[in-house]
Motif scaffolding. Structure first.
Motif, PDB file in Angstrom:
ATOM      1  N   LEU A   1       0.743  -1.654  -0.132  1.00 17.57           N
ATOM      2  CA  LEU A   1       0.229  -0.379  -0.316  1.00 17.57           C
ATOM      3  C   LEU A   1       0.766   1.290   0.203  1.00 17.57           C
ATOM      4  CD1 LEU A   1      -2.853  -1.024   2.721  1.00 17.57           C
ATOM      5  CD2 LEU A   1      -3.607  -1.002   0.057  1.00 17.57           C
ATOM      6  N   TYR A   2       2.270   0.635   0.847  1.00 16.20           N
ATOM      7  CA  TYR A   2       2.784   2.629   1.065  1.00 16.20           C
ATOM      8  C   TYR A   2       3.726   2.793  -0.638  1.00 16.20           C
ATOM      9  CZ  TYR A   2       2.167   3.927   5.787  1.00 16.20           C
ATOM     10  OH  TYR A   2       1.868   4.839   6.362  1.00 16.20           O
ATOM     11  N   LEU A   3       3.471   1.460  -1.068  1.00 16.75           N
ATOM     12  CA  LEU A   3       5.114   1.375  -2.203  1.00 16.75           C
ATOM     13  C   LEU A   3       3.043   2.222  -3.347  1.00 16.75           C
ATOM     14  CD1 LEU A   3       7.021  -1.568  -1.961  1.00 16.75           C
ATOM     15  CD2 LEU A   3       7.916   0.662  -1.570  1.00 16.75           C
ATOM     16  N   PHE A   4       2.833   1.129  -3.139  1.00 21.48           N
ATOM     17  CA  PHE A   4       1.462   1.750  -4.592  1.00 21.48           C
ATOM     18  C   PHE A   4       1.693   3.314  -4.616  1.00 21.48           C
ATOM     19  CE2 PHE A   4      -2.487   2.534  -6.016  1.00 21.48           C
ATOM     20  CZ  PHE A   4      -2.074   1.924  -7.719  1.00 21.48           C
ATOM     21  N   ALA A   5       0.934   3.973  -3.320  1.00 14.76           N
ATOM     22  CA  ALA A   5       0.500   5.120  -2.798  1.00 14.76           C
ATOM     23  C   ALA A   5       1.717   5.859  -3.084  1.00 14.76           C
ATOM     24  CB  ALA A   5       0.546   5.773  -1.481  1.00 14.76           C
ATOM     25  N   HIS A   6       2.860   5.968  -2.526  1.00 11.12           N
ATOM     26  CA  HIS A   6       4.450   6.781  -3.181  1.00 11.12           C
ATOM     27  C   HIS A   6       4.419   6.951  -4.322  1.00 11.12           C
ATOM     28  CE1 HIS A   6       8.998   6.860  -1.910  1.00 11.12           C
ATOM     29  NE2 HIS A   6       8.262   8.187  -2.657  1.00 11.12           N
ATOM     30  N   ASP A   7       4.860   5.892  -5.077  1.00  5.03           N
ATOM     31  CA  ASP A   7       4.273   5.384  -6.876  1.00  5.03           C
ATOM     32  C   ASP A   7       3.490   6.413  -7.440  1.00  5.03           C
ATOM     33  OD1 ASP A   7       5.769   4.273  -9.101  1.00  5.03           O
ATOM     34  OD2 ASP A   7       3.663   4.148  -9.380  1.00  5.03           O
ATOM     35  N   THR A   8       1.908   6.725  -6.726  1.00 10.38           N
ATOM     36  CA  THR A   8       1.150   7.271  -7.241  1.00 10.38           C
ATOM     37  C   THR A   8       1.807   8.599  -7.509  1.00 10.38           C
ATOM     38  OG1 THR A   8      -1.139   5.568  -6.920  1.00 10.38           O
ATOM     39  CG2 THR A   8      -1.358   7.783  -7.406  1.00 10.38           C
ATOM     40  N   TRP A   9       1.502   8.810  -5.849  1.00  7.76           N
ATOM     41  CA  TRP A   9       2.173  10.500  -5.622  1.00  7.76           C
ATOM     42  C   TRP A   9       3.375  10.507  -6.499  1.00  7.76           C
ATOM     43  CZ3 TRP A   9       0.534  14.430  -3.449  1.00  7.76           C
ATOM     44  CH2 TRP A   9       1.143  15.183  -2.702  1.00  7.76           C
ATOM     45  N   PHE A  10       4.478  10.089  -7.028  1.00  7.50           N
ATOM     46  CA  PHE A  10       5.629  10.874  -7.245  1.00  7.50           C
ATOM     47  C   PHE A  10       5.037  10.498  -9.204  1.00  7.50           C
ATOM     48  CE2 PHE A  10       9.085   9.502 -10.037  1.00  7.50           C
ATOM     49  CZ  PHE A  10      10.565   9.859  -9.302  1.00  7.50           C
ATOM     50  N   TYR A  11       4.154   9.712 -10.082  1.00  4.13           N
ATOM     51  CA  TYR A  11       4.386   9.355 -11.244  1.00  4.13           C
ATOM     52  C   TYR A  11       3.584  10.851 -11.602  1.00  4.13           C
ATOM     53  CZ  TYR A  11       2.353   8.497 -16.103  1.00  4.13           C
ATOM     54  OH  TYR A  11       1.644   8.678 -17.623  1.00  4.13           O
ATOM     55  N   TRP A  12       2.592  11.521 -10.647  1.00  7.85           N
ATOM     56  CA  TRP A  12       1.462  12.564 -10.991  1.00  7.85           C
ATOM     57  C   TRP A  12       2.167  13.826 -10.886  1.00  7.85           C
ATOM     58  CZ3 TRP A  12      -1.412  11.951 -14.471  1.00  7.85           C
ATOM     59  CH2 TRP A  12      -2.512  10.581 -15.323  1.00  7.85           C
ATOM     60  N   THR A  13       2.867  13.780  -9.879  1.00  9.56           N
ATOM     61  CA  THR A  13       3.880  14.965  -9.613  1.00  9.56           C
ATOM     62  C   THR A  13       5.464  15.118 -10.300  1.00  9.56           C
ATOM     63  OG1 THR A  13       4.975  13.659  -7.799  1.00  9.56           O
ATOM     64  CG2 THR A  13       3.709  15.007  -6.829  1.00  9.56           C
ATOM     65  N   HIS A  14       6.007  13.950 -10.923  1.00  5.94           N
ATOM     66  CA  HIS A  14       6.634  13.795 -11.685  1.00  5.94           C
ATOM     67  C   HIS A  14       6.501  14.052 -13.165  1.00  5.94           C
ATOM     68  CE1 HIS A  14      10.436  11.344 -13.516  1.00  5.94           C
ATOM     69  NE2 HIS A  14      10.291  12.496 -13.775  1.00  5.94           N
ATOM     70  N   ARG A  15       5.308  13.983 -13.432  1.00  6.36           N
ATOM     71  CA  ARG A  15       4.897  14.278 -14.569  1.00  6.36           C
ATOM     72  C   ARG A  15       4.240  15.746 -14.758  1.00  6.36           C
ATOM     73  NH1 ARG A  15      -0.317  10.674 -17.691  1.00  6.36           N
ATOM     74  NH2 ARG A  15       0.208  12.245 -19.896  1.00  6.36           N
ATOM     75  N   TRP A  16       4.118  16.344 -13.777  1.00  6.62           N
ATOM     76  CA  TRP A  16       3.619  17.774 -13.605  1.00  6.62           C
ATOM     77  C   TRP A  16       4.987  18.074 -13.632  1.00  6.62           C
ATOM     78  CZ3 TRP A  16       5.251  21.203  -9.336  1.00  6.62           C
ATOM     79  CH2 TRP A  16       4.743  21.889  -9.553  1.00  6.62           C
ATOM     80  N   MET A  17       6.133  18.339 -13.185  1.00  9.67           N
ATOM     81  CA  MET A  17       7.200  18.881 -13.146  1.00  9.67           C
ATOM     82  C   MET A  17       7.652  18.549 -14.945  1.00  9.67           C
ATOM     83  SD  MET A  17       8.626  19.409 -10.068  1.00  9.67           S
ATOM     84  CE  MET A  17       8.709  19.199  -8.341  1.00  9.67           C
ATOM     85  N   HIS A  18       7.325  17.885 -15.447  1.00  8.08           N
ATOM     86  CA  HIS A  18       8.425  17.920 -16.656  1.00  8.08           C
ATOM     87  C   HIS A  18       7.241  18.442 -17.695  1.00  8.08           C
ATOM     88  CE1 HIS A  18      11.267  14.673 -17.563  1.00  8.08           C
ATOM     89  NE2 HIS A  18      10.229  14.517 -16.441  1.00  8.08           N
ATOM     90  N   ARG A  19       5.863  19.469 -17.406  1.00  8.00           N
ATOM     91  CA  ARG A  19       5.649  20.799 -17.974  1.00  8.00           C
ATOM     92  C   ARG A  19       6.661  21.594 -17.884  1.00  8.00           C
ATOM     93  NH1 ARG A  19       0.220  20.671 -18.528  1.00  8.00           N
ATOM     94  NH2 ARG A  19      -0.129  22.916 -18.885  1.00  8.00           N
ATOM     95  N   PRO A  20       6.831  22.752 -18.543  1.00 12.94           N
ATOM     96  CA  PRO A  20       7.911  23.686 -19.131  1.00 12.94           C
ATOM     97  C   PRO A  20       7.717  24.363 -18.478  1.00 12.94           C
ATOM     98  CG  PRO A  20       6.012  23.836 -21.028  1.00 12.94           C
ATOM     99  CD  PRO A  20       6.053  23.137 -20.098  1.00 12.94           C
ATOM    100  N   ARG A  21       6.889  24.950 -17.536  1.00 13.24           N
ATOM    101  CA  ARG A  21       7.742  26.420 -16.330  1.00 13.24           C
ATOM    102  C   ARG A  21       8.323  25.267 -15.045  1.00 13.24           C
ATOM    103  NH1 ARG A  21       6.983  31.220 -14.500  1.00 13.24           N
ATOM    104  NH2 ARG A  21       6.832  31.882 -12.149  1.00 13.24           N
TER     105      ARG A  21
END
Length: 262
Positions: free
Chosen positions: A99-119
């Protein structure tokens, strides 16, 4: 001792623990790289110094919230961390880790993807992608803003999901090992892990290396679930000096394009 001083000391202790854990784990895998892949990091001394500097700064950002939560847990019973092995059924121990790994992975995926927006990329995430190719020292080489997005995950989860202290330690251990091995520039796991059925869902260096080469794919941390679901999974990448040189050149061009929104 006043509560303020106790919190400050707890935050300092956790910062030292995170920093020493980083130096020990990244240092061990860097030594392994020197033994198994001699010359792989040749010419990257300046980059490695930058990676270590950014990572030690990130250690403080990770350590402060962890120290505050640790103080609250020990002194006021904050959090859902428990020490009695029989407080929950034994089958819940591995489930809580997942549960912890999946929750962390979910948070990481979406914040990481957001971090690839230009600004956000220009402001923060470009620091991490300046490692071309990444090394064993790059796992925590983040701009402070990016480090902050990662530092709050586990401290928030312990308030929501019950976890035995040993299971939490296992989660932190997996987080450390995966973070370092995914950036080593070579595959530490045997082929049946990354090239077989397990590798279809588990992220290793072969998968994350492609993210550092192409930028707009393979955003996950532990699992390929979100990448597959969202169509951002492009499979595993390659290594080797020629690939590294190509990745470095392609990465520079992609970084400029990401930064300008192309």
């Amino acid at each position: 001792m006043t509560a303020t001083l106790a919190i400050l000391l707890s935050a300092l202790a956790m910062t030292l623990i995170v920093g020493l854990r980083y130096l020990a784990s990244s240092g061990a895998f860097a030594l392994a790289t020197r033994a198994v892949r001699p010359g792989l990091y040749t010419g990257l001394d300046a980059q490695i110094r930058r990676e270590i500097a950014w990572s030690l700064a990130s250690a403080a950002i990770y350590g402060v919230p962890a120290g505050i939560v640790a103080w609250g847990w020990q002194n006021h019973g904050w959090t859902q961390i428990y020490t009695d092995l029989h407080a929950f059924p034994l089958w819940y121990l591995p489930l809580s880790v997942l549960l912890y790994l999946f929750a962390h992975d979910t948070w990481f995926y979406w914040t990481h993807r957001w971090m690839h927006r230009p600004r956000p990329f220009r402001i923060a995430h470009a620091v991490h992608h300046a490692s071309r190719p990444p090394t064993a020292w790059a796992a925590m080489a983040f701009h402070p803003l990016e480090a902050l997005t990662g530092a709050v995950v586990i401290p928030l989860l312990v308030f929501v999901i019950p976890v035995h202290v040993a299971a939490l330690g296992l989660v932190l251990g997996i987080m450390t090992v995966m973070g370092v091995t995914n950036h080593m520039g070579w595959e530490v796991f045997p082929r049946f892990v990354w090239g077989g059925a397990v590798g279809e869902w588990l992220i290793t260096a072969s998968h994350h290396q492609r993210h550092h080469a192409e930028y707009r794919c393979n955003y996950g941390l532990y699992f390929r679930f979100w990448d597959r679901l969202c169509g951002t999974d492009r499979g595993v990448g390659g290594f080797g000096s020629a690939a590294a040189r190509g990745n470095r050149a392609a990465g520079g061009d992609l970084a400029r394009r990401v930064g300008t929104g192309d």
